[in-house]
Design an enzyme around this catalytic site. Sequence first.
Site, PDB file in Angstrom:
ATOM      1  N   ASP A  89       1.592   5.210   0.118  1.00 11.98           N
ATOM      2  CA  ASP A  89       0.923   6.381   0.684  1.00 11.98           C
ATOM      3  C   ASP A  89       0.693   7.450  -0.371  1.00 11.98           C
ATOM      4  O   ASP A  89       1.283   7.407  -1.451  1.00 11.98           O
ATOM      5  CB  ASP A  89       1.803   6.990   1.786  1.00 11.98           C
ATOM      6  CG  ASP A  89       1.721   6.175   3.059  1.00 11.98           C
ATOM      7  OD1 ASP A  89       0.668   5.564   3.312  1.00 11.98           O
ATOM      8  OD2 ASP A  89       2.733   6.151   3.806  1.00 11.98           O
ATOM      9  N   ARG A 126      10.543   6.132   4.479  1.00 11.97           N
ATOM     10  CA  ARG A 126      10.720   7.582   4.553  1.00 11.97           C
ATOM     11  C   ARG A 126      11.360   8.007   5.878  1.00 11.97           C
ATOM     12  O   ARG A 126      12.139   8.971   5.913  1.00 11.97           O
ATOM     13  CB  ARG A 126       9.375   8.283   4.327  1.00 11.97           C
ATOM     14  CG  ARG A 126       8.921   8.129   2.864  1.00 11.97           C
ATOM     15  CD  ARG A 126       7.440   8.381   2.674  1.00 11.97           C
ATOM     16  NE  ARG A 126       7.092   9.751   3.030  1.00 11.97           N
ATOM     17  CZ  ARG A 126       5.835  10.186   3.074  1.00 11.97           C
ATOM     18  NH1 ARG A 126       4.824   9.374   2.788  1.00 11.97           N
ATOM     19  NH2 ARG A 126       5.591  11.433   3.401  1.00 11.97           N
ATOM     20  N   ARG A 158       0.858  -1.190   0.000  1.00 11.18           N
ATOM     21  CA  ARG A 158       0.000   0.000   0.000  1.00 11.18           C
ATOM     22  C   ARG A 158       0.882   1.224   0.000  1.00 11.18           C
ATOM     23  O   ARG A 158       1.500   1.527   1.014  1.00 11.18           O
ATOM     24  CB  ARG A 158      -0.847   0.028   1.265  1.00 11.18           C
ATOM     25  CG  ARG A 158      -1.878  -1.059   1.293  1.00 11.18           C
ATOM     26  CD  ARG A 158      -2.707  -0.958   2.554  1.00 11.18           C
ATOM     27  NE  ARG A 158      -3.512  -2.168   2.679  1.00 11.18           N
ATOM     28  CZ  ARG A 158      -4.063  -2.598   3.794  1.00 11.18           C
ATOM     29  NH1 ARG A 158      -3.895  -1.904   4.914  1.00 11.18           N
ATOM     30  NH2 ARG A 158      -4.782  -3.691   3.825  1.00 11.18           N
TER      31      ARG A 158
END
Lengths: 250, 250
Positions: free
Chosen positions: A52, A197, A50
Amino acid sequence: MARYAMQVSYKGKDFSGWQKQPNSRTVQGVLESALELLAGHPVTVYGAGRTDKGVHALGQVVSFDLNRHWAPEKLLLAVNAHLPKDVRVMRMRYVDNSFHARYSALWREYVYFIWTGRVCFPHFSDYVWHRKQKWDISKARRACKLFWGTKDYRAFCRKSECPPSAFRTIHKAEVFSRGDLVWFRVRGDSFLTNMVRIMVGTLDYICTGKKDIDYLEELLQGKAERPDAGPTAPADGLFFWRVGYPWSLW
Amino acid sequence: MARYAMQVSYKGKDFSGWQKQPNSRTVQGVLESALELLAGHPVTVYGAGRTDKGVHALGQVVSFDLNRHWAPEKLLLAVNAHLPKDVRVMRMRYVDNSFHARYSALWREYVYFIWTGRVCFPHFSDYVWHRKQKWDISKARRACKLFWGTKDYRAFCRKSECPPSAFRTIHKAEVFSRGDLVWFRVRGDSFLTNMVRIMVGTLDYICTGKKDIDYLEELLQGKAERPDAGPTAPADGLFFWRVGYPWSLW
């Protein structure tokens, strides 16, 4: 019934991420709409990961079922004809009914691009974190080694989404550079929300001299919390690059 | 009075080319507007090469005069702050008053990108010619060699803009490939209108088997006319890459 797997590439910019949500433009949403239009029945697609809001993909893998058989080559062209220009189906094949893009995946690979020059070429400014500061690449390389193996990544997860066990296994984590472009490539079993990240945001602290390497070592001891790690680097630089399965898919 | 040279990079997509024209968005136009706003007086900018509508640049070189002295570093930031996002000034310096971006240039280099895969990644579909056919790279390499040296390029120029003498000197012309991506790099003294794109259109005839290499040899004998050569390849794939001067500019 026939099950298909496809490789999907998209620009993250104009999507609210992968996962379907009401009143939002999502990758899952546009894929399902295109397939439903072709198939004439409801379709649910499953992605290997998934992504973002704002995150790109080159090699997202997606599986789904259709009631009738289509030649994969023909289906690929038909789906692309119904998709907006910022999403493309790169490959398509039949898969066994036991295949599931997410649950059959052995590993996922992400690449994060950082532009360290003063000004960024407009052709790829949407695909990098424009960090106007030089990275110490030899420090980055040493720091990356600390990610290898199975460690507790609780400090590297969006707080509200941290599962009870945050242990994750990283197979490989490397930094490369060429001129002003720096990129971080990481492969692992699976990743927590925002994990790549936050890894990049933490590497940035180390590579720009704000913290030393011991800092990262401590973060990975399992006693740190989210605020202890570096910031979440922007979505623009992140690409969901490749997914590995027990056998070669393409 | 002070003379400056800057390296300029732009996306071609939303520009009607380099050269200023009334009621059109041009690169020369937006650069002059930004500089005039800063300087408070009319400014004329000179580019090393005039790119056509849709053609990109990484290393266009531009010279201009301002009435007062600016620190180049400061001027670079100020100009970028006044430019749209699809044009960026990458470098800026003072130059001698004898310097002229166009007339002082010794050579220009262009790169043309071709994507030969069935589907193109959305991240770079604006920057390639999406030619869904494989190129024979070894043929491309042999054909490229024919461009080297001084030859008559009258068949490789937009008809209405062909000068009396169409002899041009090519220093280097090469083809590279990696996966489905093919690129053509050419360096020469100067180029005729559409010359690189017609070179690519002609190489395409040869590399996809429509014509053989003798065909190109004949086109370069000076007896051919524009319709004899291949089509003008689309602007999307073309980048004005680099300009050479008698001394290193940056």
